[in-house]
Design a protein around this motif. Structure first.
Motif, PDB file in Angstrom:
ATOM      1  N   LYS A 655      45.141  43.108  41.500  1.00  0.00           N
ATOM      2  CA  LYS A 655      45.045  43.920  42.710  1.00  0.00           C
ATOM      3  C   LYS A 655      46.083  45.023  42.668  1.00  0.00           C
ATOM      4  N   THR A 656      45.692  46.186  43.179  1.00  0.00           N
ATOM      5  CA  THR A 656      46.653  47.259  43.389  1.00  0.00           C
ATOM      6  C   THR A 656      46.721  47.512  44.888  1.00  0.00           C
ATOM      7  N   CYS A 657      47.502  48.484  45.291  1.00  0.00           N
ATOM      8  CA  CYS A 657      47.651  48.740  46.723  1.00  0.00           C
ATOM      9  C   CYS A 657      46.410  49.381  47.323  1.00  0.00           C
ATOM     10  N   THR A 658      45.501  49.892  46.480  1.00  0.00           N
ATOM     11  CA  THR A 658      44.337  50.608  46.991  1.00  0.00           C
ATOM     12  C   THR A 658      43.008  50.046  46.512  1.00  0.00           C
ATOM     13  N   ARG A 659      42.976  49.236  45.456  1.00  0.00           N
ATOM     14  CA  ARG A 659      41.691  48.800  44.914  1.00  0.00           C
ATOM     15  C   ARG A 659      41.865  47.537  44.076  1.00  0.00           C
ATOM     16  N   LYS A 660      40.712  46.964  43.702  1.00  0.00           N
ATOM     17  CA  LYS A 660      40.699  45.818  42.800  1.00  0.00           C
ATOM     18  C   LYS A 660      40.773  46.319  41.366  1.00  0.00           C
ATOM     19  N   GLY A 661      41.564  45.664  40.556  1.00  0.00           N
ATOM     20  CA  GLY A 661      41.762  46.113  39.175  1.00  0.00           C
ATOM     21  C   GLY A 661      40.939  45.299  38.197  1.00  0.00           C
ATOM     22  N   ASN A 662      41.511  45.055  37.033  1.00  0.00           N
ATOM     23  CA  ASN A 662      40.805  44.295  35.998  1.00  0.00           C
ATOM     24  C   ASN A 662      40.965  42.800  36.221  1.00  0.00           C
ATOM     25  N   CYS A 663      40.158  42.032  35.512  1.00  0.00           N
ATOM     26  CA  CYS A 663      40.241  40.577  35.613  1.00  0.00           C
ATOM     27  C   CYS A 663      41.309  40.062  34.656  1.00  0.00           C
ATOM     28  N   TRP A 664      42.145  39.147  35.167  1.00  0.00           N
ATOM     29  CA  TRP A 664      43.209  38.573  34.344  1.00  0.00           C
ATOM     30  C   TRP A 664      42.889  37.160  33.871  1.00  0.00           C
ATOM     31  N   LEU A 665      42.028  36.469  34.583  1.00  0.00           N
ATOM     32  CA  LEU A 665      41.741  35.080  34.222  1.00  0.00           C
ATOM     33  C   LEU A 665      40.271  34.773  34.483  1.00  0.00           C
ATOM     34  N   TYR A 666      39.614  34.213  33.472  1.00  0.00           N
ATOM     35  CA  TYR A 666      38.203  33.836  33.573  1.00  0.00           C
ATOM     36  C   TYR A 666      38.074  32.317  33.558  1.00  0.00           C
ATOM     37  N   GLU A 667      36.983  31.846  34.143  1.00  0.00           N
ATOM     38  CA  GLU A 667      36.644  30.429  34.075  1.00  0.00           C
ATOM     39  C   GLU A 667      35.852  30.243  32.785  1.00  0.00           C
ATOM     40  N   GLY A 668      36.528  29.752  31.752  1.00  0.00           N
ATOM     41  CA  GLY A 668      35.966  29.742  30.407  1.00  0.00           C
ATOM     42  C   GLY A 668      34.688  28.946  30.272  1.00  0.00           C
ATOM     43  N   GLU A 669      34.600  27.804  30.957  1.00  0.00           N
ATOM     44  CA  GLU A 669      33.419  26.957  30.813  1.00  0.00           C
ATOM     45  C   GLU A 669      32.177  27.648  31.360  1.00  0.00           C
ATOM     46  N   SER A 670      32.288  28.267  32.525  1.00  0.00           N
ATOM     47  CA  SER A 670      31.148  28.986  33.102  1.00  0.00           C
ATOM     48  C   SER A 670      30.731  30.148  32.217  1.00  0.00           C
ATOM     49  N   MET A 671      31.711  30.875  31.685  1.00  0.00           N
ATOM     50  CA  MET A 671      31.397  31.992  30.806  1.00  0.00           C
ATOM     51  C   MET A 671      30.600  31.524  29.594  1.00  0.00           C
ATOM     52  N   ARG A 672      31.015  30.419  28.978  1.00  0.00           N
ATOM     53  CA  ARG A 672      30.332  29.918  27.780  1.00  0.00           C
ATOM     54  C   ARG A 672      28.868  29.617  28.057  1.00  0.00           C
ATOM     55  N   TYR A 673      28.620  28.875  29.117  1.00  0.00           N
ATOM     56  CA  TYR A 673      27.256  28.425  29.385  1.00  0.00           C
ATOM     57  C   TYR A 673      26.345  29.581  29.802  1.00  0.00           C
ATOM     58  N   ILE A 674      26.787  30.399  30.747  1.00  0.00           N
ATOM     59  CA  ILE A 674      25.931  31.482  31.246  1.00  0.00           C
ATOM     60  C   ILE A 674      25.670  32.511  30.158  1.00  0.00           C
ATOM     61  N   MET A 675      26.707  32.921  29.470  1.00  0.00           N
ATOM     62  CA  MET A 675      26.595  33.974  28.468  1.00  0.00           C
ATOM     63  C   MET A 675      25.722  33.542  27.291  1.00  0.00           C
ATOM     64  N   ASN A 676      25.948  32.360  26.761  1.00  0.00           N
ATOM     65  CA  ASN A 676      25.242  31.926  25.558  1.00  0.00           C
ATOM     66  C   ASN A 676      23.794  31.527  25.830  1.00  0.00           C
ATOM     67  N   PHE A 677      23.540  30.840  26.923  1.00  0.00           N
ATOM     68  CA  PHE A 677      22.164  30.444  27.220  1.00  0.00           C
ATOM     69  C   PHE A 677      21.297  31.658  27.572  1.00  0.00           C
ATOM     70  N   THR A 678      21.893  32.644  28.247  1.00  0.00           N
ATOM     71  CA  THR A 678      21.150  33.878  28.520  1.00  0.00           C
ATOM     72  C   THR A 678      20.796  34.589  27.220  1.00  0.00           C
ATOM     73  N   ALA A 679      21.754  34.653  26.309  1.00  0.00           N
ATOM     74  CA  ALA A 679      21.498  35.293  25.014  1.00  0.00           C
ATOM     75  C   ALA A 679      20.424  34.551  24.233  1.00  0.00           C
ATOM     76  N   ALA A 680      20.442  33.217  24.278  1.00  0.00           N
ATOM     77  CA  ALA A 680      19.475  32.421  23.520  1.00  0.00           C
ATOM     78  C   ALA A 680      18.047  32.682  23.982  1.00  0.00           C
ATOM     79  N   VAL A 681      17.854  32.918  25.274  1.00  0.00           N
ATOM     80  CA  VAL A 681      16.504  33.200  25.794  1.00  0.00           C
ATOM     81  C   VAL A 681      15.950  34.479  25.177  1.00  0.00           C
TER      82      VAL A 681
END
Length: 743
Positions: A655-681
């Motif tokens: 977060k900055t004083c005026t806007r939302k910035g970049n992401c610093w932490l991801y939920e790795g397990e959710s990323m693995r499942y959503i990203m890979n299964f979508t690609a497999a389709v």
């Protein structure tokens, strides 16, 4: 001395170029002349550049450097996001800038430039890619390393040049708990001595503009280079030579990722001394340095590629010999006049070509599924296995892509030796796609449990900000700067979230003290020796730190409640707690190498099917039209869609004083499942079109007939020599087979 007449000049020309007929000599001389401008007078270029071997080498080296630029861009993507506080969905939009330009110009340039001097048009394209490199460098030259990076150096450690005590106090407490301090410290996270917060919009626009320009150059390089190479090489040698160029091009990403690994180990401000190591997630490497190197190399390669002739001399020889045998020789695209109506007719022919469309659609779905891995692999490795950006770039480039290069090289020589039918080549592509689907489905199960648990720990302390230990710390705008409890078990988003109120320096390392969310080992040990320890021994560290009311029951000893503060106030060390993901990381890399090797082995067969299923006059247009389809259906939507998918798994936004910035932490397990299964389709759908390609290629001829391969029987070769001698083309008989063997 009397100058020779035009007829005498033509006779001399025919003696130098005996493959030409009288009517073609003047035009062919212009087509086979090397160089541009004053360089045409230099015999050096005519001697060494009118040769397919030289072109293969230069085109391969150019492909290596060209591939390095995009690999370097992908490898530095996460660093650029941190530097300019850009979300992944915005970088996804930036990355499709080149595909937007390709969408509008690839088909048009593929048609019109394909009928002109293709090497010179390629040089124009490479010049555009060089401009892409220099424009990408501009944001650093304009905005510098940034305040966040400067605050992590010993020279400008967040205090700047100010000697005011209040200013120093505010800057000191930017990442600490503010409970118990006066209101003058409110807004410390927005305080920036001598600076105002910079916007990420302008840098993002420059990066998008650079990508847009590169798309023009990329479409010219790919469509014209591939068709020029196939037109000027014998069909029997195409697989091997194409594999050589692909091999050199596949080394490009390895070079690009290795270059990124080298520069990302250097701090973004090389003249300053960083106070953190490159394993810290706040580390910003010198992402900008590689662009100056790559841009300069591309300018030099643009000059070299422009020196090649419009048509290779040996190509004219082969066409004359085919005419002498009474064969019908298909006209090349450069021999026809370009027109809008002809371009429309060409596109109609391509749309009605079942082999071309099935093969193209298969590639579209395959590339759509694997686009996030090509773009976000370094980030994926950083998130899943907690490795540095430099190490992730090294493994992505030097390991996986080397397997790709060898897969292409080996498959090319196997195809050249055994000359399989079109159906065999198409069936191999089906097999490769099936392996890709299986591997993509396997990826989600190669996660690191320790890394996932660490992410959940930080989310727990982020979401439960109203817990007693950091109730009044005011951590909403504190920047992501993870700390590890002194027992090495719990990671917090920042010292503020750990309730730390002060820090000290020991051996040049920052140690946070008086942390209300971290139990004190001394106090806890003392309490375990107390008479009531048996009653509360089932309390977890998190229960102690959070004053969890659910565990404080009527049976809880009064001595525990009254003495609870003495068990807190522990210490924390800068940086996240170490996790060991080595085993799963190497398992992931091994599977990636297998997939890249098998996938690359299908590149040559796919290329042969794509260029053999269309006529020679439509070849350049088919490649440009295909790139236009890829841009519209793959390169533009895929990064944006998967960028949103990745951002949807974010749990800690800067977060900055005026806007939302970049992401610093991801939920790795959710990323693995959503990203890979979508690609497999998507890859699975592409496999179905590969089956369609296999069905329709049953009558497609990949190589010349045996008679053409052996250049005819002995009687046919003698007849060719007699005919050529009668036409005044040969001073003495030449064995056609011998010359063919020498090529």
């Amino acid at each position: 001395m009397k100058s020779p007449s035009k007829m005498q000049q033509q006779e001399q020309q025919e003696q130098q170029q005996p493959w030409l007929a009288d009517d073609d000599a003047e035009d062919a001389d212009a087509d086979t002349r090397c160089g541009i401008g004053p360089c045409k007078r230099l015999e050096f270029f005519n001697k060494y550049f009118a040769n397919k071997n030289t072109f293969i080498f230069v085109y391969g080296v150019l492909g290596c450097i060209y591939g390095s630029t995009y690999a370097y861009s992908n490898a530095t993507l996460s660093t650029i996001e941190k530097r300019f506080k850009i979300p992944s969905k915005v970088t996804g939009v930036i990355s499709v800038g080149n595909d937007i330009s390709s969408l509008f110009v690839a088909g048009l340039l593929g048609y019109y430039a394909g009928k002109g001097h293709r090497p010179r048009w390629m040089a124009v394209g490479i010049f555009c890619v060089a401009m892409f490199c220099f424009i990408t460098l501009l944001p650093h030259l304009i905005w510098g390393p940034g305040e966040d990076a400067l605050s992590l150096t010993l020279e400008q450690g967040g205090v700047g040049d100010s000697t005011d005590y209040d200013v120093q106090l505010i800057m000191k407490r930017k990442t600490l708990c503010r409970a118990g301090f006066n209101d003058s410290l409110a807004g410390a996270e927005c305080y920036s001595p001598g600076n105002t917060e910079e916007s990420g919009i302008a840098p993002a626009f420059l990066l998008f503009l650079a990508q847009f320009i590169s798309g023009i150059g990329g479409s010219l390089y790919y469509t014209l280079g591939t068709s020029y190479m196939d037109d000027n090489i014998k069909r029997s040698k195409t697989p091997a030579l194409v594999s050589v160029t692909y091999f050199m091009k596949m080394l490009g990403p390895a070079v690009g990722y290795s270059l990124a690994s080298f520069f990302l180990k250097v701090y973004i401000a090389p003249d300053l001394t960083p106070s953190i190591t490159n394993t810290d997630p706040r580390w910003l490497g010198a992402w900008w340095a590689g662009w100056a190197v790559l841009g300069s190399l591309l300018l030099f390669m643009a000059f070299l590629i422009s020196m090649f002739p419009q048509t290779m001399p040996r190509t004219i020889i082969r066409r004359r010999e085919a005419r002498a045998r009474g064969e019908q020789v298909e006209q090349s695209a450069s021999s026809e006049k370009a027109s809008l109506s002809d371009m429309i007719d060409t596109v109609k022919r391509l749309l009605k070509n079942k082999i071309y469309m099935c093969n193209t659609l298969a590639a579209i779905f395959y590339m759509f599924g694997f686009m996030p891995f090509w773009m976000y692999t370094p980030k994926y490795i950083e998130v899943q296995y907690r490795v540095s950006a430099a190490r992730a770039s090294f493994f992505t480039g030097s390991v996986g892509l080397v397997f790709s290069a060898f897969g292409i090289l080996i498959s090319g020589f196997v195809i050249t030796k055994f000359k399989p039918t079109a159906r065999c080549l198409a069936m191999w592509n089906v097999f490769v796609s099936i392996i890709a689907v299986c591997a993509t489905i396997t990826y989600p199960f190669l996660g690191c449990n320790e890394s996932d648990m660490q992410s959940r720990q930080m989310v727990l302390h982020k979401d439960e900000v109203q817990q007693a230990c950091n109730l009044n710390c005011d951590c909403d705008f504190v920047k992501y700067s993870p700390v590890c409890s002194e027992d090495g078990q719990t990671t917090f988003i920042s010292a503020c979230h750990a309730g730390c109120r002060d820090f000290a320096m020991e051996d040049n390392k920052k140690i946070f003290t008086d942390c209300s969310c971290i139990p004190s080992p001394i106090g806890a040990a003392a309490f375990q020796l107390s008479e009531d320890s048996i009653e509360v021994s089932n309390f977890s560290v998190q229960d102690l730190a959070s004053n969890n009311d659910s565990v404080l029951t009527t049976s809880t000893p009064s001595s525990f409640i009254s003495n609870l503060p003495q068990f807190l106030g522990g210490r924390a060390f800068s940086g996240p707690c170490p996790v060991d993901c080595t085993a799963m990381f190497y398992s992931y890399i091994a599977l990636v190498c297998l997939l890249k090797f098998t996938g690359a082995s299908g590149r040559t067969s796919n290329f042969l099917v794509s260029v053999r299923c269309v006529s020679e006059r439509d070849k350049a247009t088919s490649l440009g039209f295909g790139m236009m389809l890829f841009s519209f259906f793959v390169f533009i939507p895929s990064p944006i869609i998967f960028g949103y998918i990745i951002d949807s798994t974010c749990v800690v936004w800067g977060k900055t004083c005026t806007r939302k910035g970049n992401c610093w932490l991801y939920e790795g397990e959710s990323m693995r499942y959503i990203m890979n299964f979508t690609a497999a389709v998507f890859v699975a759908i592409g496999t179905l079109f590969d089956v369609g390609t296999w069905y329709y290629v049953k009558n497609l001829q990949i190589f010349e007939a045996n008679r053409d391969e052996n250049m005819g029987t002995k009687e046919e070769r003698e007849l060719i020599n007699v005919q050529r001698a009668d036409n005044g083309e040969l001073a003495k008989p030449i064995k056609v087979a011998d010359r063919a063997d020498s090529e």
